[in-house]
Scaffold this motif. Sequence first.
Motif, PDB file in Angstrom:
ATOM      1  N   ARG A  90     -41.070 -21.920  16.025  1.00  0.00           N
ATOM      2  CA  ARG A  90     -40.735 -23.218  16.916  1.00  0.00           C
ATOM      3  C   ARG A  90     -41.827 -24.054  17.574  1.00  0.00           C
ATOM      4  O   ARG A  90     -41.361 -25.033  18.292  1.00  0.00           O
ATOM      5  CB  ARG A  90     -39.317 -22.876  17.861  1.00  0.00           C
ATOM      6  CG  ARG A  90     -38.174 -22.383  16.984  1.00  0.00           C
ATOM      7  CD  ARG A  90     -37.537 -23.339  16.535  1.00  0.00           C
ATOM      8  NE  ARG A  90     -37.228 -24.298  17.411  1.00  0.00           N
ATOM      9  CZ  ARG A  90     -36.193 -24.274  18.384  1.00  0.00           C
ATOM     10  NH1 ARG A  90     -35.352 -23.362  18.497  1.00  0.00           N
ATOM     11  NH2 ARG A  90     -35.987 -25.452  19.318  1.00  0.00           N
ATOM     12  N   TYR A 127     -39.842 -15.913  15.669  1.00  0.00           N
ATOM     13  CA  TYR A 127     -39.035 -16.916  15.981  1.00  0.00           C
ATOM     14  C   TYR A 127     -39.575 -17.954  16.816  1.00  0.00           C
ATOM     15  O   TYR A 127     -39.681 -19.441  16.698  1.00  0.00           O
ATOM     16  CB  TYR A 127     -37.797 -16.678  16.697  1.00  0.00           C
ATOM     17  CG  TYR A 127     -36.944 -17.745  16.632  1.00  0.00           C
ATOM     18  CD1 TYR A 127     -36.021 -18.287  15.819  1.00  0.00           C
ATOM     19  CD2 TYR A 127     -36.713 -18.168  18.001  1.00  0.00           C
ATOM     20  CE1 TYR A 127     -34.985 -19.309  16.004  1.00  0.00           C
ATOM     21  CE2 TYR A 127     -35.741 -19.238  18.162  1.00  0.00           C
ATOM     22  CZ  TYR A 127     -35.078 -19.738  17.175  1.00  0.00           C
ATOM     23  OH  TYR A 127     -34.164 -20.853  17.550  1.00  0.00           O
ATOM     24  N   ARG A 176     -39.405  -9.967  15.684  1.00  0.00           N
ATOM     25  CA  ARG A 176     -38.321 -11.102  15.512  1.00  0.00           C
ATOM     26  C   ARG A 176     -38.437 -12.101  16.179  1.00  0.00           C
ATOM     27  O   ARG A 176     -38.397 -13.369  15.936  1.00  0.00           O
ATOM     28  CB  ARG A 176     -36.938 -10.200  15.292  1.00  0.00           C
ATOM     29  CG  ARG A 176     -35.998 -11.450  14.733  1.00  0.00           C
ATOM     30  CD  ARG A 176     -34.555 -10.788  14.437  1.00  0.00           C
ATOM     31  NE  ARG A 176     -33.712 -11.867  13.928  1.00  0.00           N
ATOM     32  CZ  ARG A 176     -32.370 -11.602  13.755  1.00  0.00           C
ATOM     33  NH1 ARG A 176     -31.734 -10.590  14.138  1.00  0.00           N
ATOM     34  NH2 ARG A 176     -31.438 -12.608  13.327  1.00  0.00           N
ATOM     35  N   LEU A 218     -30.560 -14.116  19.164  1.00  0.00           N
ATOM     36  CA  LEU A 218     -31.089 -13.473  18.135  1.00  0.00           C
ATOM     37  C   LEU A 218     -31.132 -11.971  17.779  1.00  0.00           C
ATOM     38  O   LEU A 218     -30.861 -11.416  16.972  1.00  0.00           O
ATOM     39  CB  LEU A 218     -32.988 -13.928  18.066  1.00  0.00           C
ATOM     40  CG  LEU A 218     -33.380 -15.150  17.735  1.00  0.00           C
ATOM     41  CD1 LEU A 218     -34.694 -15.163  17.915  1.00  0.00           C
ATOM     42  CD2 LEU A 218     -32.849 -15.460  16.020  1.00  0.00           C
TER      43      LEU A 218
END
Length: 290
Positions: free
Chosen positions: A197, A193, A189, A210
Amino acid sequence: MTTIFENDLPENVLSIERRSRIWNGAIVEDIHEHAAGRVLHPMPHANETRFTVSLAEVGSTTECRLKPDKANPVEHSTNHMAVISRGLPWWGYSSQLHYARYAMIVFDLPILEARLQGDFRPAIFEQPRLRFNDPRILSLVKMLLDIPDAGGSYSLLGDSLVAGVLALLSAIPLTERQSMKLAPWQVRRVKDYMLSRLPQSIELAELAALLGQSQWHFCRAFKASTGISPYQWQLEEKIKMAQEHLLKSDAPLDLIAEATGFSDAMHLIRAFKKRTGQTPAAWRRENGFR
């Protein structure tokens, strides 16, 4: 970076230069002081919680005093450190100073307590601590001061180092290494992420949020799980992006640097060479666009 050359100098002080930046809600200052003789003067940020570490002393040793006429009772040591509680005045003293360099980190405790959650104990800063040493903290502080002035390119690194300094100052006992690791789904995860980005800068607080973890716990767990810090992982991905650009186009390095989140071409060249052993130009000639 903000650089301040102070005026209205104390007696025997020739110049004071303060270079300031903000990481993770804390002000980090690199202070250079030139003098000629006995020095005794109040130190800045009296209304905040401060941490200092001596980096250089030329002429005579330096000390932190809680009263101007009372010597520091703790024996001097190289790279001595001090934590000064909020609202407590203090003075810098040296009997025959020529030059001193020291780092000062100014903490906003409410902000940091909210950011770092369970890994931060504000009570540890309620009493002053004078002339102690910790080589781990010294290493982190030196890394903080060595961060290039490159906009937001180093946000994740600066945030992580400040969190590390605070965790060590708070004397949080280390948990067992196995319990520090993230679950595989948590690693995926976070990586997904960060990839989504790229090439934007990311704050450490975003990544910790997160997973619902404090920043310092997340940093340790991510490194225990991947072998590298979040900043290093992000940097490696940016290098991979730069290699893709070098392979597929003849764009100049300044454009590639902008497209991959580096502050300028020199920033890209330094990071690229450190990780590949070659400059981008040499790597492109050997592998890339023809």
